[in-house]
Design a protein around this motif. Structure first.
Motif, PDB file in Angstrom:
ATOM      1  N   MET A 100       0.897  -1.099   0.023  1.00 17.94           N
ATOM      2  CA  MET A 100       0.047   0.011  -0.075  1.00 17.94           C
ATOM      3  C   MET A 100       0.934   1.289   0.033  1.00 17.94           C
ATOM      4  O   MET A 100       0.550   2.127   0.115  1.00 17.94           O
ATOM      5  CB  MET A 100      -0.930   0.077   1.249  1.00 17.94           C
ATOM      6  N   ALA A 101       2.194   1.111  -0.091  1.00 16.13           N
ATOM      7  CA  ALA A 101       3.015   2.383  -0.061  1.00 16.13           C
ATOM      8  C   ALA A 101       2.814   3.439  -1.015  1.00 16.13           C
ATOM      9  O   ALA A 101       2.946   4.487  -0.869  1.00 16.13           O
ATOM     10  CB  ALA A 101       4.393   1.846  -0.157  1.00 16.13           C
ATOM     11  N   HIS A 102       2.303   2.808  -2.090  1.00 14.55           N
ATOM     12  CA  HIS A 102       2.022   3.971  -3.115  1.00 14.55           C
ATOM     13  C   HIS A 102       0.643   5.054  -2.697  1.00 14.55           C
ATOM     14  O   HIS A 102       0.798   5.948  -3.389  1.00 14.55           O
ATOM     15  CB  HIS A 102       1.578   3.355  -4.607  1.00 14.55           C
ATOM     16  N   ASP A 103       0.098   4.624  -1.838  1.00 14.87           N
ATOM     17  CA  ASP A 103      -0.871   5.719  -1.350  1.00 14.87           C
ATOM     18  C   ASP A 103      -0.297   6.995  -0.857  1.00 14.87           C
ATOM     19  O   ASP A 103      -0.678   7.945  -1.368  1.00 14.87           O
ATOM     20  CB  ASP A 103      -1.838   5.044  -0.390  1.00 14.87           C
ATOM     21  N   VAL A 104       0.582   6.818  -0.156  1.00 13.73           N
ATOM     22  CA  VAL A 104       1.249   7.948   0.469  1.00 13.73           C
ATOM     23  C   VAL A 104       2.044   8.728  -0.580  1.00 13.73           C
ATOM     24  O   VAL A 104       2.064   9.881  -0.580  1.00 13.73           O
ATOM     25  CB  VAL A 104       2.043   7.676   1.603  1.00 13.73           C
ATOM     26  N   GLN A 105       2.672   8.143  -1.530  1.00 12.24           N
ATOM     27  CA  GLN A 105       3.284   8.671  -2.673  1.00 12.24           C
ATOM     28  C   GLN A 105       2.289   9.675  -3.481  1.00 12.24           C
ATOM     29  O   GLN A 105       2.753  10.406  -4.132  1.00 12.24           O
ATOM     30  CB  GLN A 105       3.966   7.850  -3.608  1.00 12.24           C
ATOM     31  N   ASN A 106       1.313   9.314  -3.537  1.00 12.62           N
ATOM     32  CA  ASN A 106       0.051  10.103  -4.225  1.00 12.62           C
ATOM     33  C   ASN A 106       0.232  11.612  -3.888  1.00 12.62           C
ATOM     34  O   ASN A 106      -0.136  12.383  -4.393  1.00 12.62           O
ATOM     35  CB  ASN A 106      -1.146   9.615  -4.125  1.00 12.62           C
ATOM     36  N   PHE A 107       0.704  11.814  -2.563  1.00 14.39           N
ATOM     37  CA  PHE A 107       0.562  13.173  -2.026  1.00 14.39           C
ATOM     38  C   PHE A 107       1.878  13.952  -2.480  1.00 14.39           C
ATOM     39  O   PHE A 107       3.124  13.404  -2.704  1.00 14.39           O
ATOM     40  CB  PHE A 107       0.429  13.110  -0.654  1.00 14.39           C
ATOM     41  N   LYS A 112       8.659  13.719   5.364  1.00 18.94           N
ATOM     42  CA  LYS A 112       8.190  12.658   4.050  1.00 18.94           C
ATOM     43  C   LYS A 112       8.877  11.272   4.528  1.00 18.94           C
ATOM     44  O   LYS A 112       8.504  10.327   4.116  1.00 18.94           O
ATOM     45  CB  LYS A 112       8.846  13.264   2.714  1.00 18.94           C
ATOM     46  N   ASN A 113       9.987  11.118   5.332  1.00 20.47           N
ATOM     47  CA  ASN A 113      10.473   9.811   5.584  1.00 20.47           C
ATOM     48  C   ASN A 113      10.118   9.306   6.860  1.00 20.47           C
ATOM     49  O   ASN A 113      10.602   8.546   7.214  1.00 20.47           O
ATOM     50  CB  ASN A 113      11.997  10.154   5.509  1.00 20.47           C
ATOM     51  N   HIS A 114       9.171   9.841   7.576  1.00 14.99           N
ATOM     52  CA  HIS A 114       8.534   9.555   8.974  1.00 14.99           C
ATOM     53  C   HIS A 114       8.047   8.149   8.927  1.00 14.99           C
ATOM     54  O   HIS A 114       7.278   7.732   7.887  1.00 14.99           O
ATOM     55  CB  HIS A 114       7.345  10.525   9.268  1.00 14.99           C
ATOM     56  N   PRO A 115       8.568   7.340   9.571  1.00 18.13           N
ATOM     57  CA  PRO A 115       8.241   5.647   9.388  1.00 18.13           C
ATOM     58  C   PRO A 115       6.720   5.461   9.473  1.00 18.13           C
ATOM     59  O   PRO A 115       6.230   4.535   9.076  1.00 18.13           O
ATOM     60  CB  PRO A 115       8.954   5.099  10.393  1.00 18.13           C
ATOM     61  N   LEU A 120       3.978   7.345   8.263  1.00 20.35           N
ATOM     62  CA  LEU A 120       3.184   8.401   7.342  1.00 20.35           C
ATOM     63  C   LEU A 120       2.108   7.377   6.881  1.00 20.35           C
ATOM     64  O   LEU A 120       0.919   7.726   6.798  1.00 20.35           O
ATOM     65  CB  LEU A 120       3.999   8.718   6.345  1.00 20.35           C
ATOM     66  N   GLU A 121       2.557   6.105   6.530  1.00 24.21           N
ATOM     67  CA  GLU A 121       1.476   5.145   6.115  1.00 24.21           C
ATOM     68  C   GLU A 121       0.403   4.876   6.854  1.00 24.21           C
ATOM     69  O   GLU A 121      -0.844   4.975   6.818  1.00 24.21           O
ATOM     70  CB  GLU A 121       2.169   3.718   5.763  1.00 24.21           C
ATOM     71  N   GLU A 122       0.794   4.756   8.414  1.00 21.18           N
ATOM     72  CA  GLU A 122      -0.358   4.567   9.193  1.00 21.18           C
ATOM     73  C   GLU A 122      -1.192   5.623   9.392  1.00 21.18           C
ATOM     74  O   GLU A 122      -2.474   5.836   9.716  1.00 21.18           O
ATOM     75  CB  GLU A 122       0.350   4.271  10.650  1.00 21.18           C
ATOM     76  N   SER A 123      -0.668   6.812   9.302  1.00 21.18           N
ATOM     77  CA  SER A 123      -1.536   8.074   9.366  1.00 21.18           C
ATOM     78  C   SER A 123      -2.406   8.322   8.335  1.00 21.18           C
ATOM     79  O   SER A 123      -3.509   8.636   8.505  1.00 21.18           O
ATOM     80  CB  SER A 123      -0.512   9.268   9.542  1.00 21.18           C
ATOM     81  N   TYR A 124      -1.805   7.977   7.135  1.00 20.65           N
ATOM     82  CA  TYR A 124      -2.669   8.077   5.821  1.00 20.65           C
ATOM     83  C   TYR A 124      -4.022   7.032   6.117  1.00 20.65           C
ATOM     84  O   TYR A 124      -4.966   7.671   5.777  1.00 20.65           O
ATOM     85  CB  TYR A 124      -1.945   7.693   4.694  1.00 20.65           C
ATOM     86  N   HIS A 125      -3.802   5.955   6.731  1.00 23.12           N
ATOM     87  CA  HIS A 125      -5.097   4.991   6.822  1.00 23.12           C
ATOM     88  C   HIS A 125      -5.723   5.303   8.178  1.00 23.12           C
ATOM     89  O   HIS A 125      -6.566   4.540   8.703  1.00 23.12           O
ATOM     90  CB  HIS A 125      -4.432   3.594   6.872  1.00 23.12           C
ATOM     91  N   HIS A 126      -5.331   6.291   9.016  1.00 23.37           N
ATOM     92  CA  HIS A 126      -5.888   6.720  10.367  1.00 23.37           C
ATOM     93  C   HIS A 126      -7.403   6.928  10.093  1.00 23.37           C
ATOM     94  O   HIS A 126      -8.042   7.705   9.329  1.00 23.37           O
ATOM     95  CB  HIS A 126      -5.135   7.761  10.945  1.00 23.37           C
ATOM     96  N   HIS A 127      -8.332   6.235  10.928  1.00 24.39           N
ATOM     97  CA  HIS A 127      -9.703   6.464  10.689  1.00 24.39           C
ATOM     98  C   HIS A 127     -10.338   6.293  12.386  1.00 24.39           C
ATOM     99  O   HIS A 127     -10.080   5.351  12.800  1.00 24.39           O
ATOM    100  CB  HIS A 127     -10.370   5.382   9.957  1.00 24.39           C
ATOM    101  N   ILE A 128     -11.043   7.228  12.397  1.00 21.43           N
ATOM    102  CA  ILE A 128     -11.710   7.190  13.887  1.00 21.43           C
ATOM    103  C   ILE A 128     -13.414   7.212  13.865  1.00 21.43           C
ATOM    104  O   ILE A 128     -13.734   8.181  12.768  1.00 21.43           O
ATOM    105  CB  ILE A 128     -11.223   7.837  14.931  1.00 21.43           C
TER     106      ILE A 128
END
Length: 430
Positions: A1-8, A417-420, A422-430
């Protein structure tokens, strides 16, 4: 799923444009004009000569100016250090949700060097007028002004010098606290920006350990700073939870500032990764710590009210029974608890910028009133109040802090941009 974050666009930088600078400058000029009007009115309107209750001397107009400078120094220095503290908390707790906004938190720390200079300089220039304990006659048993209680606390200010001379211990603490706060801020900032070029997790681990050290130092220093800079104004009085109380007031104001900057940047099209879930989390923090502040306010008040010991209850009596400060006690509770509590109670209100902008702006003004109530009664007696001078000074400081914080934010990438996480944050949902 890493490509998701790269969209930004992760190399996005905030541009501190003329269109943003203009309203800040306008507020600064309005603040300066109001302050000028306030000073002129104080000079020619005069103070009440019978103002001896607080300090035993005739009142001079500049004392009100000094008290205002002190309130704003303490208040905005607190907001600045809270930004660094909240940043450190994210790393120490290994929080993932906040990855795209950690630099917004850290940006508040840009005010710290200015706060340090203003605070130390104003203490040397105005300390004698602001702090009753700096009067030498209080420590002389032969003097009519001799005060046994203050004499007993004298070493806390003056050690190793003689009491009533020069408060070396007090000044050393102030310089040390600001020195370490600025050191930690600069260190965390350089590590955070280095992460953009280095990649990997090395920087993240370094920031994490540095954050842990900072949090320990902050826990001790923020509490002692509260005793030194605020509680020592009312030298006879003390509260065992005062350090917590001042921290909670700073913290809610700092969280509100972080939330406002985040929403502001979102409105300009920055921080694409930040969605309503992140905003909701910020709203929950503001909501939760509003209640925490109220809990501490009420704990302090209730214990003192219930015990009804004269040397403790005088603190609230001189505020509640005062024509000048009495009404502001209720404004304080209304603006800092009742309104935020009612407005932010629902899930939706914590996800919509319009509610958060309103509440966070109110809280920043409201907690300034909290510090006004902590400082003015002890320094000015019944010569205080909120007038042109207070509003002008608040606007002047507020706009200067905003300018410095946004200017600092514009100097590097908005998102690490290299924060390990970021991916987790992108999928953050509450």
């Amino acid at each position: 799923m890493a490509h998701d974050v790269q969209n930004f666009n992760l190399d996005q930088k905030f541009e501190f444009t003329a269109a943003i600078k203009k309203p800040i400058m306008t507020v600064l000029v309005i603040g300066a004009i109001l302050l000028g009007i306030g000073i002129v009115m104080a000079m020619f309107g005069g103070g009440h000569e019978e103002a001896g209750e607080a300090s035993g001397h005739a009142f001079h107009w500049y004392e009100r100016l000094y008290a205002n400078i002190w309130i704003n120094n303490v208040y905005f220095a607190g907001i600045a250090i809270i930004g660094v503290f909240f940043f450190a908390i994210q790393y120490a707790a290994q929080a993932g949700w906040s990855a795209p906004i950690v630099r917004v938190m850290l940006s508040l720390g840009n005010w710290l060097p200015y706060a340090a200079v203003l605070m130390i300089a104003s203490f040397f220039l105005m300390g004698h007028d602001l702090f009753h304990w700096w009067h030498a006659e209080l420590f002389d048993p032969a003097s009519a002004e001799y005060d046994k209680i203050i004499d007993g606390k004298g070493a806390f200010f003056y050690w190793p010098m003689e009491k009533g001379t020069f408060p070396i211990f007090y000044i050393v603490r102030m310089v040390l606290f600001f020195g370490f706060w600025v050191f930690f801020f600069n260190k965390l900032k350089s590590l955070s920006y280095a992460e953009d070029t280095l990649g990997g997790t090395q920087s993240w681990y370094k920031i994490r350990s540095m954050s842990a050290f900072f949090i320990i130092f902050f826990a001790v220093s923020s509490s002692i700073a509260a005793w030194d800079w605020v509680m020592s104004i009312d030298t006879h009085w003390f509260s065992t939870l005062f350090g917590w109380y001042v921290f909670s007031s700073w913290f809610v104001a700092g969280l509100s500032a972080i939330t406002l900057i985040t929403i502001f940047l979102k409105g300009l099209g920055y921080l694409e990764m930040v969605n309503e879930n992140h905003v909701h989390d910020l709203g929950k923090f503001v909501f939760g710590f509003t209640i925490f502040w109220t809990y501490l306010w009420f704990s302090q008040f209730l214990l003192i009210y219930y015990a009804n010991i004269p040397e403790e209850s005088v603190y609230f009596l001189e505020r509640l029974e005062s024509d000048v400060y009495g009404p502001f006690i209720f404004v304080n509770i209304l603006v800092n608890f009742v309104l935020p509590f009612l407005v932010l109670m629902t899930r939706d209100s914590k996800r919509h910028g319009v509610f958060l902008k309103l509440v966070c702006s109110l809280i920043i003004a409201g907690h300034w009133i909290d510090f006004f109530l902590m400082v003015q009664p002890g320094t000015l007696g019944h010569n205080g109040g909120i007038g042109f001078m207070e509003i002008g000074m608040f606007l002047l400081y507020g706009s200067a802090v905003t300018w410095v914080v946004l200017g600092g934010l514009a100097k590097g990438n908005l998102i690490p941009k290299n924060h390990p996480m970021l991916e987790e944050s992108y999928h953050h949902h509450i």
